[in-house]
Design an enzyme around this catalytic site. Structure first.
Site, PDB file in Angstrom:
ATOM      1  N   HIS A   1     -12.589 -82.702  17.383  1.00  0.00           N
ATOM      2  CA  HIS A   1     -12.668 -81.865  16.325  1.00  0.00           C
ATOM      3  C   HIS A   1     -14.384 -81.644  16.293  1.00  0.00           C
ATOM      4  O   HIS A   1     -15.109 -82.805  16.435  1.00  0.00           O
ATOM      5  CB  HIS A   1     -12.034 -82.271  15.003  1.00  0.00           C
ATOM      6  CG  HIS A   1     -12.183 -83.664  14.773  1.00  0.00           C
ATOM      7  ND1 HIS A   1     -11.721 -84.832  15.411  1.00  0.00           N
ATOM      8  CD2 HIS A   1     -13.350 -84.292  13.995  1.00  0.00           C
ATOM      9  CE1 HIS A   1     -12.263 -86.050  14.780  1.00  0.00           C
ATOM     10  NE2 HIS A   1     -13.053 -85.631  13.874  1.00  0.00           N
TER      11      HIS A   1
ATOM     12  N   HIS B   1     -17.041 -80.966  13.517  1.00  0.00           N
ATOM     13  CA  HIS B   1     -17.321 -80.753  12.096  1.00  0.00           C
ATOM     14  C   HIS B   1     -18.269 -79.667  11.878  1.00  0.00           C
ATOM     15  O   HIS B   1     -19.481 -79.666  12.724  1.00  0.00           O
ATOM     16  CB  HIS B   1     -18.024 -82.064  11.572  1.00  0.00           C
ATOM     17  CG  HIS B   1     -17.244 -83.434  11.339  1.00  0.00           C
ATOM     18  ND1 HIS B   1     -16.512 -83.680  10.396  1.00  0.00           N
ATOM     19  CD2 HIS B   1     -16.804 -84.150  12.562  1.00  0.00           C
ATOM     20  CE1 HIS B   1     -16.081 -85.051  10.654  1.00  0.00           C
ATOM     21  NE2 HIS B   1     -16.139 -85.345  11.968  1.00  0.00           N
TER      22      HIS B   1
HETATM   23  P1  5GP Z   1     -14.009 -88.354  12.580  1.00  0.00           P
HETATM   24  O1  5GP Z   1     -14.555 -89.568  11.818  1.00  0.00           O
HETATM   25  O2  5GP Z   1     -13.165 -88.742  13.373  1.00  0.00           O
HETATM   26  O3  5GP Z   1     -15.057 -87.698  13.227  1.00  0.00           O
HETATM   27  O4  5GP Z   1     -13.655 -87.212  11.368  1.00  0.00           O
HETATM   28  C1  5GP Z   1     -12.554 -87.411  10.786  1.00  0.00           C
HETATM   29  C2  5GP Z   1     -12.369 -86.282   9.766  1.00  0.00           C
HETATM   30  O5  5GP Z   1     -11.101 -86.000   9.323  1.00  0.00           O
HETATM   31  C3  5GP Z   1     -12.954 -86.984   8.368  1.00  0.00           C
HETATM   32  O6  5GP Z   1     -14.012 -86.188   7.976  1.00  0.00           O
HETATM   33  C4  5GP Z   1     -11.865 -87.105   7.300  1.00  0.00           C
HETATM   34  O7  5GP Z   1     -12.142 -86.744   6.128  1.00  0.00           O
HETATM   35  C5  5GP Z   1     -10.971 -85.889   8.027  1.00  0.00           C
HETATM   36  N1  5GP Z   1      -9.603 -86.118   7.838  1.00  0.00           N
HETATM   37  C6  5GP Z   1      -8.874 -87.040   8.193  1.00  0.00           C
HETATM   38  N2  5GP Z   1      -7.610 -86.895   7.815  1.00  0.00           N
HETATM   39  C7  5GP Z   1      -7.253 -85.744   7.530  1.00  0.00           C
HETATM   40  C8  5GP Z   1      -6.386 -84.789   7.021  1.00  0.00           C
HETATM   41  O8  5GP Z   1      -5.241 -85.267   7.185  1.00  0.00           O
HETATM   42  N3  5GP Z   1      -6.512 -83.584   6.689  1.00  0.00           N
HETATM   43  C9  5GP Z   1      -7.982 -83.197   6.699  1.00  0.00           C
HETATM   44  N4  5GP Z   1      -7.859 -81.784   6.232  1.00  0.00           N
HETATM   45  N5  5GP Z   1      -8.744 -83.893   7.067  1.00  0.00           N
HETATM   46  C10 5GP Z   1      -8.603 -85.076   7.553  1.00  0.00           C
END
Ligand code: 5GP
Ligand code: ZN
Length: 139
Positions: free
Chosen positions: A101, A103
């Site tokens: 993903h 951001h």
């Molecule tokens: P990472 O740390 O893997 O780069 O980012 C994961 C992101 O996904 C975090 O910013 C977290 O807040 C978001 N996130 C985790 N689970 C969910 C979800 O079920 N729905 C949404 N909309 N965001 C999520």
């Protein structure tokens, strides 16, 4: 391909509801549940790739262009004055969801900076040694 036990696959497919800001054949962009700033979005490919190391070239270009488009939309629609495109790969890099993903984090003139680190130090010899090790990693 979708992975049934992956939460982001299920969100991207629309099986789990999300605040969707954009959708096309290949991607869904949603609002993050724990936003770093107002309008923090996640761009999810509909196909499952654990991280950028698995992302095919045909997906990499469009996802960056979509990040640009959504960042600019946040500037226009939310009054952001800049935005960060952030992408984590691996637990040590802060990745918590193993579905690629991107951001998109709108930034405002409130002084808060998120992509910040304390600059370290190194010598010319150390830089050359490190550069050599990375070049070897390219082979
Ligand atoms: P990472 O740390 O893997 O780069 O980012 C994961 C992101 O996904 C975090 O910013 C977290 O807040 C978001 N996130 C985790 N689970 C969910 C979800 O079920 N729905 C949404 N909309 N965001 C999520
Ligand atoms: Zn997935």
């Amino acid at each position: 391909m979708k992975k049934d036990d992956c939460i982001f696959c299920r969100i991207a497919a629309g099986e789990i509801p999300s605040a969707t800001v954009y959708e096309d054949e290949g991607f869904r962009a949603i609002l993050d549940l724990g936003p770093a700033a107002k309008g923090h979005m996640l761009i999810l490919p509909k196909d499952h790739y654990a991280d950028v190391t698995e992302l095919p070239e045909e997906c990499a270009g469009p996802v960056l262009m979509l990040g640009k488009k959504l960042g600019m939309a946040a500037m226009k629609g939310l009054g952001a004055t800049g935005f960060n495109l952030v992408q984590n790969n691996g637990a040590s890099a802060g990745q918590t969801v193993r579905h690629f993903h991107l951001h998109v984090i709108p930034r405002y003139d409130d002084g808060a900076v998120i992509a910040a680190w304390t600059p370290g130090e190194n010598t010319a010899e150390e830089r050359e040694e490190i550069a050599q090790a990375v070049r070897a990693g390219l082979e």
